[in-house]
Structure formats: C-alpha cells, structure tokens
Design a protein around this motif. Structure first.
Motif, PDB file in Angstrom:
ATOM      1  N   GLY A   1      42.067   5.157 -29.842  1.00  0.00           N
ATOM      2  CA  GLY A   1      41.624   4.341 -30.973  1.00  0.00           C
ATOM      3  C   GLY A   1      42.677   4.133 -32.037  1.00  0.00           C
ATOM      4  N   ARG A   2      43.836   4.803 -31.900  1.00  0.00           N
ATOM      5  CA  ARG A   2      44.890   4.661 -32.897  1.00  0.00           C
ATOM      6  C   ARG A   2      46.162   4.142 -32.226  1.00  0.00           C
ATOM      7  NH1 ARG A   2      45.467   9.639 -32.553  1.00  0.00           N
ATOM      8  NH2 ARG A   2      44.091   9.319 -30.775  1.00  0.00           N
ATOM      9  N   ARG A   3      46.799   3.205 -32.893  1.00  0.00           N
ATOM     10  CA  ARG A   3      48.012   2.631 -32.308  1.00  0.00           C
ATOM     11  C   ARG A   3      48.951   2.164 -33.414  1.00  0.00           C
ATOM     12  NH1 ARG A   3      47.469  -1.688 -27.535  1.00  0.00           N
ATOM     13  NH2 ARG A   3      46.670   0.246 -26.595  1.00  0.00           N
ATOM     14  N   VAL A   4      50.224   2.425 -33.209  1.00  0.00           N
ATOM     15  CA  VAL A   4      51.292   1.886 -34.053  1.00  0.00           C
ATOM     16  C   VAL A   4      52.298   1.260 -33.096  1.00  0.00           C
ATOM     17  CG1 VAL A   4      53.172   2.407 -35.638  1.00  0.00           C
ATOM     18  CG2 VAL A   4      50.962   3.563 -35.907  1.00  0.00           C
ATOM     19  N   ALA A   5      52.635  -0.009 -33.341  1.00  0.00           N
ATOM     20  CA  ALA A   5      53.522  -0.707 -32.409  1.00  0.00           C
ATOM     21  C   ALA A   5      54.288  -1.811 -33.117  1.00  0.00           C
ATOM     22  CB  ALA A   5      52.708  -1.302 -31.257  1.00  0.00           C
ATOM     23  N   ILE A   6      55.483  -2.074 -32.624  1.00  0.00           N
ATOM     24  CA  ILE A   6      56.210  -3.288 -33.021  1.00  0.00           C
ATOM     25  C   ILE A   6      55.805  -4.375 -32.032  1.00  0.00           C
ATOM     26  CG2 ILE A   6      58.471  -4.355 -33.334  1.00  0.00           C
ATOM     27  CD1 ILE A   6      59.614  -1.581 -33.891  1.00  0.00           C
TER      28      ILE A   6
END
Length: 779
Positions: free
Chosen positions: A264-269
């Motif tokens: 449920g958590r995401r950090v992305a370029i």
C-alpha cells in the motif's frame, strides 16, 4: 488486494474489566473469554497465545509466544530467582543493617510507623502454653446453672483451673506494662528506617532481571492495538499480580489508529522514463529468516491516506525557515513532493509535514541522513551503534501541540461505547498531506535525480551526508515523484493500559504515579522497552518490601501505557477519564520512556531538583565507583530544564496539573524507531552488562520511596518559582522582539507580578518547611 490490516488481528471483543474482575485472582480479560465448556485458566491462556490461524496476506502470521528467542512465560518466577526472594530473608537482612538514618529523620519515621509497629507486635505473640488453655466452648459447658450454684460443693480442680486463667491474664498484663514490647517496637521500627530501606533498594536491584525483562519485551513487534502489544499487556499484568500489587487490571480505550498495508506504500520516480525507479521502502529482515520473527512495515503513524505526484524539491530539515528560504530564492513549491531529513532545526516530524503543506507541497518524504545518525557518526549496526543504510525511523506525524491523545476525542476519554467522536476530515490533530519515512539508501536515488534542477546548494548546513550526491534544491522542473500511502484506518481500535497500586497507610488517597509506555514502532529495545524492563524490576523491589511488612505513607500507582508512540494516547485517555481525582490527589508523576541509550544522566522537571540530587548522591557511576551521579551532575553544572511535549507526562502536567519528572541515560544517536532498535543492539552497544539500567532503577526506586514516604513531599518550590519567573522574562523578551509598534505590544505586567509573588511565597514556604522539620524532629 484484500483490505486487511497488515499482520494483525483485531481484538474488538476484548472487554473492560470490572472492579471485581480486576481485583480477582483471575485476570479480567481472561474471564471474558469464559465459555460453557471451558475447564481451566491455563488451558484458555494456551489457546489464546498459541491457537492456529490460517495464513493472512502473503503468508503472514501474527506474533505468538512460540518465538525462537524465548518463551512468554519464562519470567513467571523471576522474582523468586533473585538474591532475596523470601519475606523472612528480607526481614532478617534489613534487621541486620547497621546504617542509621540521621536523628531527625529517624524520629519522624518512628512517629509515622508507631501504629504499624504495634500491629506487628500484637500479631507476633505466640505463647508456648497457648495449647493448654481451655477453649471457650469448654468453659461455657462448665459454667453451672443457678440451682447448681446453690448446691455447690468446692471442687479444688476447678478452682485451680480458674486460678490458672487469672495467672495467664496477669502474666500477659505484665508483658504489656513492661519494656518487652517497647524493645520489640524499636526493633520493628528500625527495620523500616528510611536509610535501611534505601540501602535495601540500592543493594537489591538486579541487572540480570532487567536484562531478562528486556529480552522478553522485545520478542516481537508490538504496535499499539495489535496482538503484540496486547500479549505484552497480559505479561505486565501477570507481573503486577505476582508482585502483589492491588487493583491490578487492564484499562481499555477505543481510539483512532492507522496501520500500513502490504503493497500500500510506494515511492517512485515516474517521469522522465529514463529515470524510472522504485524505492525499496522496507528495512531488511533484522533477524535471520529461520527465526521467523516478524517486523513492522515502514509507515508514519497518523499519516494521511493519499496517492499524489509532483516535482521533487529538497528542503533540508523541513522547518518553516527552510521552506521560506526556498520560496525567497524563487523555487516554486506548489504541487511538489518535499524531501526533508530528520532532526536539525525542526525536530518534530509532524511540524515538518505541516510546514511542507503550508508551503504548497502535496506530499512529504522524511529520510534518515547518515550525517545525523549513520556511518558518518560511527560504525553502523550490526558492527556498531549507528543507523545502517537501510534503517528507517518510523514515527508519528500527529499534531500533538494541538491535540494530544485520541484525536477523535479531544478533552474527553474515548471509553468503549462513547458516542461523541470528532471527524477525521479536517481534524486539527492530523496532517493535511500524506507522508512516509525512508532510509538514506532510498533517498540517495531521489537526491541524485535532482542534479541540475533548481539551485546548487552551497550552504554546508543544508548539505547532508548521503554519499555520491551533488546537492541541488530541485524546482518545478524536477523529475516527477509518486508518493502513495494506502492504509487501514480504524476509528475505534482497542488499546490497553495496565494498572496496579500499593495503597498508602497514612494518606491512601494521595498518589505517586509511576509510568512508562509499552507499545513500540517495532521491537522497542531502547524505547520504550528499556523503561518497561526497569519498571518491572522496580515493582519487584517494592513487592519484596511489602512482603516484609512495609507500606508507604502515600499510595504508589504503577502504569504501563499503550498507544504512547502514536500520540501519548493511553496516558492521556487515562488522565481524561479521572481528571478531577488527579487534580485533587495526584502529587507527582514519575516517567521513564527511552530509559538507557548511553551513560549521560538527564532529567527534566525543576520542582524535583532537590529530591533528585539527594537520590543521585546515593548512586555511583558504573564506570567510576568513586563518583556519584550527584558529583557528576554538579561538576558538569547540570540543571533541570522544563518538560516539553515528548512523552507520557504531557497529560499529567498540562491537563491535570500534576508535578512531573522525566529521566533517562542519554547517549549518541542510535537506530531510533527502527527495527534495528532491538535487544541485540542494547545488549551489544546500548548498555552491555545493563549496569546503567540498574543505576536508573536505583534512582527511580529511591525517588519513588522519597516521594511516597517523606512527611513533607520533597518538592523544591524555590527552584520551580525561579524557573517560572525566568520563563515569564523570556516571554516578555520574545514579545518585545516581535512587536514593532507600542500599540501592538501585549501587556503581561499582571503575569510578571504573579511570578514575582510566586518567588516570594515559595521562599516563605521553604522557610516554613525548614522550621517545621526542626520543631518536629528535634522535639
């Protein structure tokens, strides 16, 4: 994906214990599970702790006591394994102590213990010929009726027996008027002389007990509202019961909590495509996989749910000044994702997120920089004490300065069944934008992607320690970053405080409250586990004194709070549920949170300064047995600062007005709120040998003893009054610095006058206290 709280099963059916349940031999929460076919308490406990469950998402299993590192019940008899486990042995040892209290305090103690000593004296009478005395039934059967009296013929056997009865009564009367009982009273009084009690406390704190307590408390992760925290609550409850505390039980509140979801958590370029990248987010498995020890997912407590994208902007420590500096240099923050680092000019993560939102950002990422707590400070874990590259500092982003406790029940206790609830939307205690914590391992990729965007950073105060990075601010043209935070939000999740009490004999309604929160973001080796481990040892020490017959002058309450990490929830709800009682009868609150991470003793709460210094003069530094902590305190010219808003004293001090103190052994940075903050870290780097844990247990117990037993509560009103006057003066200077016009200045002359009067009256009170002591102790 199934919407299911990661790794935990809810405990909605757990009840609030009644008074009768809490004081029964069987734990109240266990009673609530009774069914018509239940056969035993032990069977029920085993069923609760080891029942089989089908695997949840991704094969996850909730924590059970079948941990590879220890058993849930391994401390059930820890008190008995200590050097002094029996009351008789304790009594003999205290009686043999030849250290005497200075005359004044000895006389005061004899006055206060007179009734207790007489009680012990009477109860200890054991006449050797008692078995030969005739019973009451026998005597009644032998009393003649009136006709028999008229026909009475002397029976010298009966006359002899009557004479024997009178002889026994006469001998007992002689015992009472002689000095025999005075001698015994003196012995019983000396047994509980203040100095003897203090000596016993100093000599019987067991570092190995504390070590075992901490090892047990860190077996599994235990976030508030989860099985892990509930299991620890039951263990603490059992420990309190075994120690003989009164009114032991669980106190339940239903509060708002959030939990992370797997995936449920995401950090992305996400743009441009050639820079596409996804953060790992999670820490590596701290313990070997074969141990099957679960650990908490990475998230922020009370973070806002959201899925946002925007250009990445680096804002140093995330203070209001940092964002203003970017805006003044022409950096557009509207719609951006802010990247900031922990610590620095803005220590509170919640205020970093708020500052980002006020600056126009739609999301905030907070990372742990190695310049603050990582390899630039020293060797990282597992070879050293510092944060490794994948370590993540979890934490709460609740606005505690606005709402403390359950954010949906501000000002009133969130008891089960309470219908009043505030809304989550636009709640002043919750952030307005989503946020997430990251390791510097992940932040490195984001910082590298900023190269050439915005302005190159020249200020060394704004340059972090992440290696292989050219530091740029970023701007509206920076790579686009995705921040997703899809989570579970529970408006009514049960949390459980554990309470126990020792009732005082002279002022039973007045209380000295001792507390430590139990829940942790992961394993909680330093915070709060070290405090919990020490508190249980303090409880054990007092239980031994109780078994020997000692009772405090005032009542002592022990509390293990739940929900402390989120927003000081358990302690605040407890205070709100009994606010009037606390305002009237709570004399002091003694708090320990992160108890030990080093060797530098720190304390806050100026009103306790005199009493604390007396205690510190009795405890020696484990590294230098020739120096007491008072000598170190005075050599370093240490002073006690005022309390802030960082631990469970907040509600007691700010809502109930209870004088409070917070104590700890501080040290260099460590893996704060990370799963690397575990028992192994403490055992190897935090306090090998647990000698500073032992020292803090001694300090804590001695301070409790003084607060509960001295005739006058040993508050230092002079120091407190001077601190209040200093605060008012600082406030006046702040107002003058912010007011450019005379018409806009705030008049605080009445506040200054009240502070000056407080100084005069405090000095008068201290003079009265000294005169009272002289009159009572020397008369």
């Amino acid at each position: 994906m199934v919407d299911e709280k990661h790794r935990y099963e809810h405990l909605d059916s757990l009840p609030i214990p009644t008074y009768e349940e809490a004081t029964s031999s069987r734990p109240s929460s266990s009673q609530s599970y009774l069914g018509p076919e239940e056969v035993s308490h032990d069977a029920e406990r085993q069923a609760l702790l080891s029942r089989a469950r089908p695997p949840q998402n991704n094969g996850y299993e909730p924590p059970t006591v079948e941990s590879a590192r220890s058993s849930l019940d391994f401390l059930s008899s820890s008190g008995g394994s200590s050097r002094r486990s029996s009351a008789d042995a304790l009594q003999r040892e205290i009686q043999q102590m030849d250290v005497e209290e200075p005359g004044s305090q000895s006389r005061a103690n004899r006055i206060s213990k007179r009734i207790t000593s007489l009680t012990h004296s009477l109860s200890s009478i054991n006449l050797p010929f008692r078995e030969w005395l005739p019973s009451g039934q026998y005597i009644r059967a032998k009393i003649p009726s009136w006709p028999q009296v008229l026909r009475f013929q002397p029976n010298w056997i009966i006359v002899g027996r009557i004479f024997a009865i009178f002889l026994v009564v006469f001998i007992i009367w002689l015992f009472f008027i002689s000095d025999l009982f005075a001698v015994r009273n003196t012995r019983m009084t000396n047994m509980f002389e203040p100095e003897n009690l203090r000596t016993y406390v100093l000599n019987h704190v067991d570092a190995d007990n504390i070590r075992q307590n901490l090892e047990h408390a860190t077996q599994y992760d235990h976030i508030a509202g989860t099985e892990g925290s509930f299991f620890l609550a039951k263990w603490v409850e059992t420990s309190f019961q075994q120690a003989g505390l009164e009114l032991v039980g669980l106190e339940r509140f239903d509060v708002y909590l959030n939990y992370p979801k797997i995936g449920g958590r995401r950090v992305a370029i996400v743009d441009p495509p050639e820079l596409e990248w996804f953060a790992k987010i999670e820490e590596e498995q701290v313990y070997p996989i074969e141990y099957e020890v679960q650990q908490t997912l990475v998230f922020h407590g009370y973070s806002k749910t959201g899925n946002v994208t925007g250009p990445l902007v680096y804002a140093n420590y995330g203070s209001r000044q940092d964002f203003q500096k970017l805006a003044h240099s022409g950096i557009n923050l509207e719609g951006s994702i802010a990247l900031v680092r922990y610590y620095g000019t803005e220590a509170d993560p919640a205020l970093k997120v708020k500052a980002a939102a006020l600056a126009g950002a739609v999301g905030c990422i907070i990372y742990s920089d190695p310049a603050e707590d990582g390899f630039l400070k020293g060797e990282p874990y597992p070879k050293g004490r510092y944060m490794p590259d994948d370590g993540v500092q979890r934490g709460s982003v609740a606005m505690s300065s606005w709402v403390v406790g359950d954010v949906l029940s501000p000002g009133f206790a969130s008891l089960p069944g309470e219908r009043r609830r505030e809304s989550v939307d636009d709640n002043p205690g919750l952030p307005k934008i989503p946020s997430i914590p990251l390791a510097w391992r992940d932040a490195q990729k984001l910082l590298q992607a900023l190269k050439g965007h915005g302005q190159k950073i020249e200020d060394p105060q704004a340059i972090g320690g992440v290696p292989n990075v050219e530091w740029w601010t970023g701007d509206s043209g920076s790579p686009t970053v995705l921040l997703m935070n899809d989570q579970i939000e529970k408006e009514r999740e049960g949390i459980y405080n554990v309470l126990g009490k020792i009732t005082g004999v002279e002022q039973p309604e007045k209380s000295i409250i001792v507390g430590n929160h139990r829940d942790a973001w992961c394993f909680g080796g330093a915070g709060p586990g070290s405090g919990t481990a020490i508190m249980l040892e303090v409880v054990r020490i007092f239980s031994q004194l109780r078994k020997a017959g000692w009772s405090p002058r005032r009542s002592i309450e022990f509390a293990s709070w739940d929900g402390g990490e989120y927003n000081l929830i358990g302690s605040t709800e407890h205070v709100e549920s009994r606010i009037e009682d606390l305002r009237r009868d709570a004399l002091a609150y003694l708090n320990v949170d992160v108890a030990v991470v080093g060797s530098a003793f720190k304390a806050r709460g100026p009103i306790f300064e005199s009493a604390l210094k007396q205690v510190l003069g009795r405890v020696t530094d484990p590294q230098d047995s020739n120096r007491t902590f008072r000598q170190i305190w005075e050599d370093e010219k240490t002073t006690m600062a005022g309390l802030g808003s960082g631990s469970d004293y907040v509600a007691f001090l700010d809502l109930a007005g209870t004088s409070s103190i917070d104590m700890a052994f501080d040290g260099p940075p460590y893996p704060y709120h990370s799963c690397y903050n575990n028992f192994d870290w403490m055992n190897k780097f935090g306090d090998p040998g647990f000698q500073y844990h032992k020292a803090l247990a001694q300090i804590w117990a001695l301070l409790i003893l003084d607060m509960a037993d001295r005739p006058l509560v040993p508050f230092d009103m002079n120091v407190y009054a001077r601190e209040v006057a200093k605060y008012v003066k600082d406030l006046e200077e702040y107002i003058q610095s912010k007011s450019t016009k005379e018409s806009t200045k705030i008049d605080i002359s009445s506040l200054k006058s009240a502070a000056d009067s407080f100084v005069v009256n405090a000095n008068r009170f201290e003079e009265w206290g000294a005169a009272w002591a002289k009159t009572v102790f020397e008369t």
